[in-house]
Write a protein that holds these residues in place. Structure first.
Motif, PDB file in Angstrom:
ATOM      1  N   ASN A  34      -3.791  16.573  -1.775  1.00 41.06           N
ATOM      2  CA  ASN A  34      -3.635  16.165  -0.374  1.00 41.06           C
ATOM      3  C   ASN A  34      -4.289  14.808  -0.126  1.00 41.06           C
ATOM      4  O   ASN A  34      -3.765  13.977   0.633  1.00 41.06           O
ATOM      5  N   PHE A  35      -5.431  14.563  -0.774  1.00 39.50           N
ATOM      6  CA  PHE A  35      -6.120  13.273  -0.654  1.00 39.50           C
ATOM      7  C   PHE A  35      -5.214  12.144  -1.139  1.00 39.50           C
ATOM      8  O   PHE A  35      -5.139  11.078  -0.518  1.00 39.50           O
ATOM      9  N   GLY A  36      -4.498  12.383  -2.252  1.00 39.28           N
ATOM     10  CA  GLY A  36      -3.560  11.383  -2.755  1.00 39.28           C
ATOM     11  C   GLY A  36      -2.438  11.115  -1.769  1.00 39.28           C
ATOM     12  O   GLY A  36      -2.067   9.950  -1.520  1.00 39.28           O
ATOM     13  N   PHE A  37      -1.889  12.191  -1.175  1.00 44.20           N
ATOM     14  CA  PHE A  37      -0.831  12.011  -0.176  1.00 44.20           C
ATOM     15  C   PHE A  37      -1.348  11.246   1.037  1.00 44.20           C
ATOM     16  O   PHE A  37      -0.636  10.415   1.618  1.00 44.20           O
ATOM     17  N   PHE A  38      -2.599  11.535   1.439  1.00 50.45           N
ATOM     18  CA  PHE A  38      -3.166  10.815   2.581  1.00 50.45           C
ATOM     19  C   PHE A  38      -3.245   9.313   2.303  1.00 50.45           C
ATOM     20  O   PHE A  38      -2.937   8.498   3.178  1.00 50.45           O
ATOM     21  N   LEU A  39      -3.671   8.943   1.093  1.00 51.59           N
ATOM     22  CA  LEU A  39      -3.762   7.517   0.757  1.00 51.59           C
ATOM     23  C   LEU A  39      -2.392   6.851   0.851  1.00 51.59           C
ATOM     24  O   LEU A  39      -2.279   5.711   1.335  1.00 51.59           O
ATOM     25  N   LEU A  40      -1.340   7.559   0.430  1.00 55.31           N
ATOM     26  CA  LEU A  40       0.017   7.017   0.541  1.00 55.31           C
ATOM     27  C   LEU A  40       0.424   6.863   2.001  1.00 55.31           C
ATOM     28  O   LEU A  40       0.986   5.827   2.403  1.00 55.31           O
ATOM     29  N   CYS A  41       0.130   7.875   2.810  1.00 54.09           N
ATOM     30  CA  CYS A  41       0.484   7.819   4.238  1.00 54.09           C
ATOM     31  C   CYS A  41      -0.300   6.731   4.961  1.00 54.09           C
ATOM     32  O   CYS A  41       0.231   6.045   5.833  1.00 54.09           O
ATOM     33  N   ALA A  42      -1.570   6.579   4.597  1.00 57.06           N
ATOM     34  CA  ALA A  42      -2.403   5.560   5.236  1.00 57.06           C
ATOM     35  C   ALA A  42      -1.912   4.157   4.897  1.00 57.06           C
ATOM     36  O   ALA A  42      -1.944   3.255   5.741  1.00 57.06           O
TER      37      ALA A  42
END
Length: 581
Positions: A546-554
């Motif tokens: 989820n942390f990886g997905f957040f970095l992409l979304c950010a």
């Protein structure tokens, strides 16, 4: 007339409905009266949540996974109902009435919970067996009374959390520099009150519940809230009241409905052909994302009556600025979605982590620490983290890089990473605890392992909350449309709600997947016989993903600021058919 402007607040009224007199209403003292409500809400909600799992297992004789799900469902519902409270406050009741009504509901709920824990017929007979599967579980009626109590409290919490902070800020005029400074002070005190209420809940109140009696602890919550209501009502003549302005949820629905009704209409090539009625200084320039929503601003012949008069119906025609506000909310959703899982990890700190603590050595000399009070390290981590950030990190960043601290997205990223590490730490500690349980027999009540092994997971996830709560609140308020601040706060609180619900869902899925064919499974009747370390490991893995997905979304997210619309022909309210053509 000049004197009237000087002594009244433009957008506020007094309790009689007249323009609010600046010298007689509002300010710090009336705002402070609402803080008593907030501290009692935290005392009740957290005091119940952090220690409820031990009551459900030890007194109601429910399995470990079932107890954890009841707690997370209770917390999830509490935050989900914030949307209902915000809707009622914005559209019908106003914040003052909403606070008074829902505080009363919570008082009744905590009072009923105190009675249900006191009456022997509302709980199963005591059982001293170390294996709760051999004990009589709570009956349907007994659980029914408990559920009614809990969800009355959840309903009260939902109404209060959506209105207390807003009502406090209503007591200050942002256009007055002195009152603007006081409002900033109020915000800092508000967070301090939340922390104080939580700290009292996980220490004093939990100790009273365990050592004096549950009914005493819950009765104190009920009496405290009743007293806070009386204090709150005492300030009725001194409050400033804001009129109901309509719910942003309705505005969003209007855009969606209008766009759907005109889904077959062709978009004009020029923005000049779209409808706009906002003042020029508050307009938002049209963007080209989510263009299907732009059809809500297309003017057609159906927007005019038979005699050629313009008909303003927000369910068939919306101004460009309102459509852009909805687009801004949609752009927040990827960030919103990737912060939900954090609150699922948070849920473990008040459920399974408390159950872990209950099986470990908690004595310091002759004093035994209540299992629920271990969350004091969680609260301490929040306070230490925020203090260090405010006093050390911000001055350092300002000195070296000229920045006033991390951005809101950076704060969220730090919080997500710390929570993932916290879950990994929890899995490692659980491996050790299970090894001790296996060596000493899984049916023992207290294992020869110190409860302080749990401190790292409490501290890491607590520090994560300090960062992510601050970052989320700042992100959703500053990046949302100006007219949808209440909505954005509700959107933030739904991440907490959905995080708790996802925790319940995940526990149920894991229990079903690993506990079939007579197996105990990862989570089940007794955590000493389960594999809670595998469950924590699963959450850690999901958190890092989820942390990886957040970095992409950010990295995808781009802030859109309101800009003045370039000079062009805008179809405005009141135009005739001839002017349009």
């Amino acid at each position: 007339m000049g004197e009237m402007v000087s002594w009244t607040v433009a957008d506020a009224v007094d309790y009689k409905g007249f323009p609010a007199d600046r010298s007689k209403t509002g300010g710090w003292v009336p705002a402070a009266l609402s803080l008593g409500i907030e501290i009692c809400e935290r005392l009740s909600t957290m005091g119940i949540a952090v220690n409820l799992v031990t009551y459900l297992g030890g007194t109601m004789h429910l399995p470990s996974a079932t107890s954890a799900n009841i707690v997370t469902d209770f917390m999830g519902t509490s935050f989900l109902l914030c949307l209902l409270g915000g809707f009622l406050a914005d559209s019908f009741l106003g914040r003052y009435r909403t606070i008074a009504i829902f505080a009363t509901v919570q008082t009744v709920g905590t009072g009923l919970l105190a009675i249900s824990t006191k009456q022997p017929q509302l709980r199963p007979p005591p059982c001293h067996a170390t294996d709760i599967t051999k004990c009589q579980h709570a009956s349907g009626i007994q659980m029914g009374v408990l559920y009614i109590s809990l969800y009355l409290i959840a309903l009260g919490t939902g109404g209060l959390k959506s209105s207390v902070s807003g009502f406090g800020t209503d007591q200050f005029d942002e256009k007055d520099e002195k009152e603007k400074t006081q409002m900033a002070y109020f915000f800092s005190r508000f967070f301090f009150v939340i922390s104080t209420g939580t700290l009292m809940a996980v220490t004093v109140l939990v100790y009273i519940q365990d050592e004096v009696g549950r009914s005493w602890g819950y009765g104190i919550c009920s009496i405290s809230m009743f007293t806070a209501i009386l204090i709150f009502l005492s300030g009725t003549r001194r409050y400033r009241y804001k009129k109901c302005s309509g719910s942003p949820i309705v505005h969003i629905c209007q855009v969606v409905v209008a766009a759907r009704k005109k889904r077959k209409v062709e978009l004009p090539s020029s923005t000049a052909s779209l409808y706009e009625d906002y003042p020029e200084e508050s307009r938002i320039q049209r963007t080209y994302q989510f263009r299907c929503l732009d059809k809500a601003s297309v003017v057609t012949n159906t927007d005019y009556s038979e005699d050629g008069a313009f008909v303003s119906n927000p369910w068939t025609l919306c101004p460009v600025t309102r459509v852009e506000e909805v687009k801004m909310v949609i752009r927040l959703l990827p960030i919103w979605a990737t912060t939900i899982l954090f609150w699922s990890t948070y849920a473990q700190m008040i459920t399974f982590s408390v159950e872990q603590a209950a099986t470990m050595q908690r004595s310091i000399g002759n004093f035994q620490i209540p299992a629920g009070s271990l969350t004091v390290f969680f609260v301490a981590a929040i306070l230490i983290t925020l203090g260090a950030y405010d006093r050390l990190i911000i001055p350092l960043l300002k000195k070296r890089k000229g920045k006033p601290g991390f951005s809101n997205l950076q704060l969220i990223a730090i919080g997500l990473f710390l929570s993932a590490v916290g879950m990994a730490s929890a899995a490692v500690v659980e491996v050790k605890r299970l090894a001790v349980a296996k060596a000493n027999g899984t049916t023992g009540t207290t294992l020869p392992i110190s409860v302080f092994y749990l401190i790292p997971q409490f501290f890491l996830v607590g520090s994560g909350e300090g960062f992510i709560y601050t970052g989320q609140l700042d992100f959703f308020i500053t990046q949302s449309p100006k007219g949808m601040k209440t909505m954005s706060t509700g959107l933030f609180l739904t991440t907490l709600s959905l995080g708790f619900f996802f925790s319940s869902l995940l526990v149920s899925i894991v229990k079903a997947a690993t506990g079939s064919n007579g197996k105990h499974g990862w989570v089940g009747e007794n955590i000493n016989k389960g594999r809670l370390d595998c469950f924590y490991g699963l959450l850690a893995a999901l958190s890092f993903i989820n942390f990886g997905f957040f970095l992409l979304c950010a990295s995808w997210y781009k802030r859109k600021k309101a800009k003045q619309v370039p000079e062009m022909e805008i179809i405005v309210k009141g135009s005739s058919v001839e002017e349009k053509l």
